[in-house]
Design an enzyme around this catalytic site. Structure first.
Site, PDB file in Angstrom:
ATOM      1  N   ARG A  49      43.315  63.945  42.421  1.00  0.00           N
ATOM      2  CA  ARG A  49      44.118  63.188  43.375  1.00  0.00           C
ATOM      3  C   ARG A  49      45.566  63.106  42.902  1.00  0.00           C
ATOM      4  O   ARG A  49      45.831  63.056  41.704  1.00  0.00           O
ATOM      5  CB  ARG A  49      43.551  61.778  43.538  1.00  0.00           C
ATOM      6  CG  ARG A  49      42.116  61.744  44.032  1.00  0.00           C
ATOM      7  CD  ARG A  49      41.544  60.348  43.897  1.00  0.00           C
ATOM      8  NE  ARG A  49      40.122  60.304  44.254  1.00  0.00           N
ATOM      9  CZ  ARG A  49      39.346  59.255  44.050  1.00  0.00           C
ATOM     10  NH1 ARG A  49      39.848  58.161  43.500  1.00  0.00           N
ATOM     11  NH2 ARG A  49      38.069  59.295  44.383  1.00  0.00           N
ATOM     12  N   ASP A  51      49.492  61.084  43.621  1.00  0.00           N
ATOM     13  CA  ASP A  51      50.126  59.887  44.161  1.00  0.00           C
ATOM     14  C   ASP A  51      51.048  60.220  45.329  1.00  0.00           C
ATOM     15  O   ASP A  51      51.400  61.384  45.559  1.00  0.00           O
ATOM     16  CB  ASP A  51      50.976  59.205  43.082  1.00  0.00           C
ATOM     17  CG  ASP A  51      50.151  58.619  41.954  1.00  0.00           C
ATOM     18  OD1 ASP A  51      48.945  58.402  42.154  1.00  0.00           O
ATOM     19  OD2 ASP A  51      50.725  58.383  40.877  1.00  0.00           O
ATOM     20  N   ARG A 196      53.284  59.915  34.685  1.00  0.00           N
ATOM     21  CA  ARG A 196      54.511  59.210  35.057  1.00  0.00           C
ATOM     22  C   ARG A 196      54.900  58.194  33.986  1.00  0.00           C
ATOM     23  O   ARG A 196      56.094  57.984  33.725  1.00  0.00           O
ATOM     24  CB  ARG A 196      54.335  58.548  36.419  1.00  0.00           C
ATOM     25  CG  ARG A 196      54.215  59.553  37.575  1.00  0.00           C
ATOM     26  CD  ARG A 196      53.946  58.864  38.897  1.00  0.00           C
ATOM     27  NE  ARG A 196      55.002  57.908  39.217  1.00  0.00           N
ATOM     28  CZ  ARG A 196      54.940  57.049  40.228  1.00  0.00           C
ATOM     29  NH1 ARG A 196      53.848  57.016  41.006  1.00  0.00           N
ATOM     30  NH2 ARG A 196      55.939  56.217  40.467  1.00  0.00           N
TER      31      ARG A 196
END
Length: 260
Positions: A49, A51, A196
């Site tokens: 997945r 973001d 991140r």
């Protein structure tokens, strides 16, 4: 039959990969297009997945269908119903034992960051941005501390649903072309916001706000509050999963040649 697809997308307009009630996700758009082409509901499973705002150069999905079409038909037919910023790059029939997520032995991401006193314009959303000079040596030293098996709790989002914070990073590479820096990561798996949060720390060190040894201290703290703020999703690309050769799936798309 079971099919695997390689998907590329610009994530700027979407709320991430995973389906949401709003319908504004990459998965929602892909499944809608597949359903239109196949004239029957299609549900997909992805390799990893992403973001909101994160791009994909080769997301891999699989699904089961009773519809038999040539590989190029699945690609071109589905693309007919997709928006311009999402495209099926390839389609391959795979054995029933194949699972896009479970069969991946590693996952790869790249961050592209512009070092410039002026913010991005034509590449806005496609690159991250720092306006202070970055120290390559300091960042390389800090990044080397991340390689190997570690508890990455300090880089884990509070909403992360992973069963364990222990992951193995096999590669971190930092390179530069002109004003653009590329940070590439490969690991068995990543926690929610892990890259991140790591990038936030690397850039703090690169700009001289912290010494390289601080990365090791953050890692050992196993506390999210010890790390830097989460870096923007701008410039983050999911390069795709790594599979064993026996599955005979492509390992790259044409977009790899475009990315700095």
């Amino acid at each position: 039959m079971r099919l695997a697809l390689g998907i590329s997308y610009n994530g700027q307009a979407y709320e991430g990969w995973q389906s949401q009630p709003s319908g504004r996700t990459v998965q929602d758009r892909l499944e809608h297009a597949l359903t239109q082409f196949a004239a029957q509901p299609v549900s997909t499973v992805c390799a990893g997945r992403t973001d909101a705002g994160v791009h994909g150069l080769m997301q891999v999905v699989h699904f089961d269908t009773a519809l038999h079409r040539e590989e190029f038909s699945w690609m071109r037919g589905t693309n007919r119903f997709l928006p311009p910023d999402i495209a099926v790059q390839w389609a391959r029939p795979v054995p029933d034992a194949f699972h896009s997520r479970a069969c991946a032995t590693a996952r790869r991401y790249a961050y592209v960051v512009l070092e410039s006193p002026v913010r991005p314009s034509v590449d806005a959303g496609r690159v991250g941005w720092v306006f202070r000079p970055l120290d390559d040596s300091a960042m390389q030293k800090a990044a080397s501390m991340l390689v190997g098996q570690h508890d990455f709790t300090s880089f884990r989002a509070s909403a992360c649903q992973a069963k364990s914070p222990v992951k193995t990073i096999s590669r971190v590479e930092i390179s530069r072309r002109g004003a653009y820096w590329r940070f590439e990561f490969q690991a068995d798996a990543f926690l929610h916001h892990m890259i991140r949060n790591i990038m936030g720390c690397i850039l703090q060190i690169g700009q001289g706000h912290q010494v390289p040894e601080w990365m090791g201290q953050v890692l050992e703290a196993r506390d999210r509050d010890a790390a830097a703020p989460t870096f923007s999703p701008d410039g983050l690309y999911f390069l795709g999963p790594v599979y064993a050769p026996e599955w005979n799936l492509p390992s790259r798309t044409a977009a790899y040649d475009w990315l700095p």
